[in-house]
Design a protein around this motif. Structure first.
Motif, short mmCIF file in Angstrom:
data_model
loop_
_atom_site.label_atom_id
_atom_site.label_comp_id
_atom_site.label_asym_id
_atom_site.label_seq_id
_atom_site.Cartn_x
_atom_site.Cartn_y
_atom_site.Cartn_z
N THR A 176 0.73 -1.31 0.13
CA THR A 176 -0.17 -0.08 -0.01
C THR A 176 0.85 1.18 0.03
O THR A 176 0.25 2.48 -0.27
CB THR A 176 -0.96 0.13 1.17
N ALA A 177 1.87 1.10 0.39
CA ALA A 177 3.11 2.30 0.40
C ALA A 177 3.69 2.38 -0.83
O ALA A 177 4.86 3.11 -1.03
CB ALA A 177 3.71 2.24 1.71
N PHE A 178 3.40 1.43 -1.86
CA PHE A 178 4.32 1.36 -2.96
C PHE A 178 3.39 1.96 -4.33
O PHE A 178 2.35 1.45 -4.67
CB PHE A 178 4.46 -0.23 -3.39
N ILE B 298 10.37 -4.75 -10.79
CA ILE B 298 9.48 -4.60 -11.71
C ILE B 298 8.39 -5.64 -11.53
O ILE B 298 7.17 -5.48 -11.61
CB ILE B 298 10.01 -5.08 -13.06
N ALA B 299 8.80 -6.95 -10.82
CA ALA B 299 7.81 -7.74 -10.48
C ALA B 299 6.82 -7.12 -9.28
O ALA B 299 5.74 -7.67 -9.42
CB ALA B 299 8.29 -9.09 -9.86
N ARG B 300 7.22 -6.42 -8.64
CA ARG B 300 6.47 -5.80 -7.65
C ARG B 300 5.45 -4.84 -8.23
O ARG B 300 4.28 -4.83 -7.90
CB ARG B 300 7.43 -5.04 -6.54
N VAL B 301 5.73 -4.41 -9.36
CA VAL B 301 4.88 -3.43 -9.98
C VAL B 301 3.86 -4.32 -10.52
O VAL B 301 2.77 -4.06 -10.53
CB VAL B 301 5.67 -2.49 -11.20
N ARG B 302 4.07 -5.46 -11.28
CA ARG B 302 3.25 -6.51 -11.81
C ARG B 302 2.13 -6.83 -10.79
O ARG B 302 1.09 -7.02 -11.18
CB ARG B 302 4.16 -7.47 -12.42
N ARG B 303 2.66 -6.92 -9.47
CA ARG B 303 1.85 -7.38 -8.39
C ARG B 303 0.84 -6.36 -8.39
O ARG B 303 -0.19 -6.83 -7.62
CB ARG B 303 2.63 -8.01 -7.36
N LEU B 304 0.81 -5.39 -8.76
CA LEU B 304 -0.17 -4.16 -8.22
C LEU B 304 -1.41 -4.49 -9.15
O LEU B 304 -2.46 -3.89 -8.82
CB LEU B 304 0.35 -2.87 -8.60
N ALA B 305 -1.27 -5.30 -10.24
CA ALA B 305 -2.68 -5.42 -11.09
C ALA B 305 -3.62 -6.15 -10.31
O ALA B 305 -3.36 -7.03 -9.44
CB ALA B 305 -2.20 -6.36 -12.29
#
Length: 228
Positions: free
Chosen positions: A5-7, A221-228
């Motif tokens: 949530t802080a990302f 970048i995997a962390r960005v993907r997990r926001l989907a």
């Protein structure tokens, strides 16, 4: 590690323009056009904000060698004095004429999926100063709206790609880190002007300023993907 949530990550695509790309760019970065597939892949990811910058120079820009009698592009240097504070100055390399407002060379490359970009930010508009960073010139005579845009959108992390790795990408990333963002350059999404120098020295220097160089296949970048 901070909670998801802080990302709130932003993607900044720096100066992916015709004049910086082969085969016809006046200041073409080797293999510059080859980064398009990587950037378009990143544009499909759930970044909170996706910004493309453009060098958008007036014809009388101070960085153009042909505006200085006797100067040689990519060889001559010019010392720029602060317009209102003569105690401040910045010495810059002079370039071939490039990315002049309204010209074909200033256009974003057609391969770029501009429909997925939230905002196009023009930089380098002030003819008096050189501006590699999308945030500001070295003397802060010209300060763009980028910092305000990131703050207004609550961005926490900044990912930078585009051209060129050793100039405007580097400077933009360093400015983002200076502004307090966790900042990353996605290695596959950029190319340098001077590859050997970038590999041997440039990467270490940018990382020493708080910027992390990461892979599109890495955890960041995997962390960005997990926001989907």
């Amino acid at each position: 590690m901070a909670s998801e949530t802080a990302f709130k990550p932003a993607l900044i695509i720096v100066d992916f323009q015709e004049d910086f790309c082969p085969p016809n760019g006046s200041l073409a970065v080797p293999q510059g056009r080859a980064i398009a597939p990587v950037i378009n892949t990143l544009l499909t990811l759930p970044f909170a904000l996706k910004i493309a910058t453009r060098d958008w120079h007036p014809p009388n820009h101070i960085s153009f060698a042909d505006n200085h009698p006797g100067a040689v592009p990519l060889q001559s240097y010019h010392t720029i004095t602060h317009p209102t504070d003569p105690t401040k100055s910045d010495t810059t390399l002079l370039w071939p004429r490039h990315c002049v407002q309204g010209t074909k060379g200033a256009e974003l490359v057609p391969e770029l999926d501009v429909d997925k970009i939230d905002e196009v930010l023009d930089k380098g508009l002030d003819p008096r100063v050189e501006m590699y960073s999308a945030f500001w010139d070295p003397m802060r005579v010209s300060v763009s709206s980028l910092g305000d845009t990131l703050r207004r959108n609550g961005v926490t992390h900044v990912f930078v790609v585009g051209l060129a790795a050793d100039y405007c990408v580097k400077s933009t990333a360093e400015s983002a880190a200076e502004e307090g963002y966790q900042t990353f350059i996605v290695e596959e999404g950029t190319r340098p002007v001077m590859k050997d120098t970038w590999e041997k020295e440039g990467k270490k220097k940018v990382e020493a300023k708080g910027v992390k160089i990461v892979s599109i296949d890495g955890e960041e970048i995997a962390r960005v993907r997990r926001l989907a």
